[in-house]
Design an enzyme around this catalytic site. Structure first.
Site, PDB file in Angstrom:
ATOM      1  N   CYS A   1       0.815  -1.251  -0.024  1.00  0.00           N
ATOM      2  CA  CYS A   1       0.095  -0.154  -0.188  1.00  0.00           C
ATOM      3  C   CYS A   1       0.786   1.308  -0.071  1.00  0.00           C
ATOM      4  O   CYS A   1       0.386   2.582  -0.348  1.00  0.00           O
ATOM      5  CB  CYS A   1      -0.962   0.109   1.378  1.00  0.00           C
ATOM      6  SG  CYS A   1      -2.040  -1.390   1.230  1.00  0.00           S
TER       7      CYS A   1
ATOM      8  N   HIS B   1      -3.453   7.030   2.501  1.00  0.00           N
ATOM      9  CA  HIS B   1      -4.004   5.694   1.963  1.00  0.00           C
ATOM     10  C   HIS B   1      -5.392   5.367   2.616  1.00  0.00           C
ATOM     11  O   HIS B   1      -5.683   5.209   3.477  1.00  0.00           O
ATOM     12  CB  HIS B   1      -2.892   4.868   2.280  1.00  0.00           C
ATOM     13  CG  HIS B   1      -3.117   3.448   2.042  1.00  0.00           C
ATOM     14  ND1 HIS B   1      -3.858   2.912   0.916  1.00  0.00           N
ATOM     15  CD2 HIS B   1      -3.253   2.195   2.813  1.00  0.00           C
ATOM     16  CE1 HIS B   1      -4.127   1.563   0.896  1.00  0.00           C
ATOM     17  NE2 HIS B   1      -3.870   1.150   1.993  1.00  0.00           N
TER      18      HIS B   1
ATOM     19  N   ASN C   1     -10.148  -0.299  -0.293  1.00  0.00           N
ATOM     20  CA  ASN C   1      -8.597  -0.355  -0.330  1.00  0.00           C
ATOM     21  C   ASN C   1      -8.155  -0.981  -1.729  1.00  0.00           C
ATOM     22  O   ASN C   1      -8.076  -2.139  -1.854  1.00  0.00           O
ATOM     23  CB  ASN C   1      -8.189  -1.238   0.773  1.00  0.00           C
ATOM     24  CG  ASN C   1      -6.718  -1.202   1.233  1.00  0.00           C
ATOM     25  OD1 ASN C   1      -6.029  -0.738   0.340  1.00  0.00           O
ATOM     26  ND2 ASN C   1      -6.119  -1.568   2.339  1.00  0.00           N
TER      27      ASN C   1
HETATM   28  O1  UT7 Z   1      -3.791  -1.492   3.621  1.00  0.00           O
HETATM   29  C1  UT7 Z   1      -2.647  -2.103   4.140  1.00  0.00           C
HETATM   30  C2  UT7 Z   1      -2.833  -2.286   5.613  1.00  0.00           C
HETATM   31  N1  UT7 Z   1      -3.870  -2.642   5.916  1.00  0.00           N
HETATM   32  C3  UT7 Z   1      -4.810  -2.338   7.069  1.00  0.00           C
HETATM   33  O2  UT7 Z   1      -4.497  -1.174   7.386  1.00  0.00           O
HETATM   34  C4  UT7 Z   1      -5.911  -3.034   7.547  1.00  0.00           C
HETATM   35  C5  UT7 Z   1      -6.090  -3.115   9.015  1.00  0.00           C
HETATM   36  N2  UT7 Z   1      -7.078  -3.800   9.460  1.00  0.00           N
HETATM   37  C6  UT7 Z   1      -8.347  -3.379   9.546  1.00  0.00           C
HETATM   38  O3  UT7 Z   1      -8.800  -2.571   8.610  1.00  0.00           O
HETATM   39  C7  UT7 Z   1      -9.426  -4.144  10.461  1.00  0.00           C
HETATM   40  O4  UT7 Z   1      -8.461  -5.035  11.181  1.00  0.00           O
HETATM   41  C8  UT7 Z   1     -10.502  -5.209   9.682  1.00  0.00           C
HETATM   42  C9  UT7 Z   1     -11.365  -4.307   9.054  1.00  0.00           C
HETATM   43  C10 UT7 Z   1      -9.788  -5.921   8.736  1.00  0.00           C
HETATM   44  C11 UT7 Z   1     -11.112  -6.021  10.930  1.00  0.00           C
HETATM   45  O5  UT7 Z   1     -11.560  -5.207  11.878  1.00  0.00           O
HETATM   46  P1  UT7 Z   1     -11.312  -5.424  13.298  1.00  0.00           P
HETATM   47  O6  UT7 Z   1     -12.215  -4.338  14.188  1.00  0.00           O
HETATM   48  O7  UT7 Z   1      -9.998  -5.383  13.401  1.00  0.00           O
HETATM   49  O8  UT7 Z   1     -12.088  -6.612  13.573  1.00  0.00           O
HETATM   50  P2  UT7 Z   1     -11.368  -7.837  14.276  1.00  0.00           P
HETATM   51  O9  UT7 Z   1     -10.474  -8.824  13.267  1.00  0.00           O
HETATM   52  O10 UT7 Z   1     -10.759  -7.816  15.531  1.00  0.00           O
HETATM   53  O11 UT7 Z   1     -12.639  -8.915  14.662  1.00  0.00           O
HETATM   54  C12 UT7 Z   1     -13.523  -8.521  15.267  1.00  0.00           C
HETATM   55  C13 UT7 Z   1     -14.776  -9.677  15.173  1.00  0.00           C
HETATM   56  C14 UT7 Z   1     -14.135 -10.991  15.407  1.00  0.00           C
HETATM   57  O12 UT7 Z   1     -15.181 -11.708  15.986  1.00  0.00           O
HETATM   58  P3  UT7 Z   1     -15.043 -12.418  17.300  1.00  0.00           P
HETATM   59  O13 UT7 Z   1     -13.688 -13.117  17.436  1.00  0.00           O
HETATM   60  O14 UT7 Z   1     -14.984 -11.025  18.175  1.00  0.00           O
HETATM   61  O15 UT7 Z   1     -16.495 -13.030  17.615  1.00  0.00           O
HETATM   62  C15 UT7 Z   1     -14.083 -11.404  13.948  1.00  0.00           C
HETATM   63  O16 UT7 Z   1     -14.270 -12.761  13.468  1.00  0.00           O
HETATM   64  O17 UT7 Z   1     -15.375  -9.559  13.900  1.00  0.00           O
HETATM   65  C16 UT7 Z   1     -15.202 -10.608  13.113  1.00  0.00           C
HETATM   66  N3  UT7 Z   1     -15.159 -10.307  11.923  1.00  0.00           N
HETATM   67  C17 UT7 Z   1     -16.173  -9.991  10.812  1.00  0.00           C
HETATM   68  N4  UT7 Z   1     -17.576 -10.223  11.159  1.00  0.00           N
HETATM   69  C18 UT7 Z   1     -18.297  -9.818  10.284  1.00  0.00           C
HETATM   70  C19 UT7 Z   1     -14.163 -10.061  10.983  1.00  0.00           C
HETATM   71  N5  UT7 Z   1     -14.289  -9.949   9.752  1.00  0.00           N
HETATM   72  C20 UT7 Z   1     -15.681  -9.842   9.981  1.00  0.00           C
HETATM   73  C21 UT7 Z   1     -16.441  -9.410   8.944  1.00  0.00           C
HETATM   74  N6  UT7 Z   1     -17.761  -9.408   8.853  1.00  0.00           N
HETATM   75  N7  UT7 Z   1     -16.156  -9.290   7.499  1.00  0.00           N
END
Ligand code: UT7
Length: 333
Positions: free
Chosen positions: A114, A255, A285
């Site tokens: 990115c 970004h 993204n």
């Molecule tokens: O571009 C280059 C660099 N990349 C980034 O900067 C991306 C950085 N990361 C993110 O944008 C975020 O971490 C995500 C959008 C990918 C995920 O969001 P988050 O708030 O960090 O969620 P998480 O991974 O901590 O997951 C929280 C919960 C989990 O469930 P439990 O374990 O709490 O029951 C996940 O399984 O949300 C769940 N989850 C989802 N639920 C519905 C993860 N993805 C999804 C989804 N829909 N798509």
């Protein structure tokens, strides 16, 4: 001494729109979850036969046309991409150069995920300032849908396709020049965001599992936290280093990874809403393409004027990150 001026911008987005509701039919997610956690509503997906180089070529055509630089005078093409047409060779930049009918310039790809556009911009600046090149075409182009696992809700909700391009030219006028570019990397976090197979680090298992390993994998939450911390520090440093206050920035162009990351960094800099450029809602993204696509967005709305200062920042796989202070310096007024 020659300075490097950011002359023009162009972008291209594929026609097909993939909405959050479309994704909710493919994986266990919802429009509400995606919008709340990322700020994304929809993203664009390239046609099957549409390659990264095709999108990059279209964006570059616009950038060259808007720059006023004759295409035969382009002497370097750098393409920031992690979804090249072909994994090892030829470089996507060489294909773009040929598509554009350029005069055999040096052409290569930049693999910085990115941060690809900011890294490429720093290469352009260095080559121009050293006097080795005069007119550099910098492209950020991605067909991320080709390396996305559409069964993995942790990644497939974030990414989209598109391209942006800019022309950077030599100038003797320091007022027009790119002020500063920061670039950095830390391979200790390489496993946070990677395509594990397809290279010399592959396990070389059966072809089927090899192919699946070419999809992106991401430890999203860890990446998120490091992104906020690192970007906040990096943008504060580049402003302080150049004695520039955040209210002198006309356009903060981050970004477009996740609206929550953008907000956290923007708030730390005390950026006002009208300073922050946002396209994440409609394009998601697009990795190395996201910054030039966002700059093009304000350009096409008539909001980017000659002499206005942009602050760019990016963070991505590697891990890589960077920031840049860039005045918009078109030749054509
Ligand atoms: O571009 C280059 C660099 N990349 C980034 O900067 C991306 C950085 N990361 C993110 O944008 C975020 O971490 C995500 C959008 C990918 C995920 O969001 P988050 O708030 O960090 O969620 P998480 O991974 O901590 O997951 C929280 C919960 C989990 O469930 P439990 O374990 O709490 O029951 C996940 O399984 O949300 C769940 N989850 C989802 N639920 C519905 C993860 N993805 C999804 C989804 N829909 N798509």
């Amino acid at each position: 001494m020659a300075y490097a001026a950011f002359r023009s911008i162009g972008a291209y987005v594929p026609q097909k729109v993939l909405t959050n509701n479309d994704l909710a039919e493919m994986v266990d997610t919802s429009d509400e979850w995606i919008y709340k956690r990322t700020g994304i509503k929809e993203r664009r997906i390239a046609a099957k036969e549409e390659k990264t180089s095709d999108m990059g070529t279209k964006a570059a055509e616009l950038a060259i046309e808007r720059s006023g630089v004759p295409r035969e005078d382009i002497d370097l093409v750098v393409c920031g991409t992690i979804s090249p047409d072909y994994f090892n060779m030829p470089a996507t930049a060489t294909i773009i150069s040929n598509n554009l009918g350029l005069n055999s310039p040096m052409a290569f790809d930049m693999s910085a995920a990115c941060t690809g556009f900011i890294y490429s911009l720093s290469i352009a600046k260095a080559f121009v300032e050293s006097g080795m090149k005069k007119n550099v075409l910098v492209v950020g182009a991605e067909k991320l849908s080709a390396i996305t696992d559409f069964t993995d809700r942790g990644t497939c909700i974030l990414f989209g396709d598109g391209a942006g391009a800019a022309v950077i030219s030599a100038t003797e006028n320091k007022e027009e020049a790119i002020i500063d570019i920061h670039t950095a990397a830390d391979g200790a976090y390489a496993d946070l965001l990677m395509t594990p197979n397809g290279g010399s680090g592959s396990q070389h298992d059966a072809l089927e599992s090899e192919a699946a390993g070419c999809y992106m994998q991401m430890k999203g939450n860890e990446t998120f936290k490091i992104a906020v911390r690192t970007l906040t520090k990096d943008v504060k440093e580049i402003l302080a280093h150049n004695n520039i206050e955040s209210d002198s920035i006309k356009h903060f162009v981050p970004h477009q990874a996740n609206l929550r990351i953008i907000k956290a960094v923007g708030d730390a800099l005390k950026m006002k809403k009208e300073q922050v450029v946002l396209t994440v809602e409609k394009y998601g993204n697009t990795s190395g393409a996201s910054i030039p696509m966002a700059i093009n967005d304000i350009y096409e709305k008539g909001e980017l004027k000659a002499g206005e200062l942009m602050l760019l920042d990016a963070f991505g796989g590697g891990l890589t990150w960077g920031s840049a202070l860039v005045p918009f310096s078109p030749l054509k007024k």
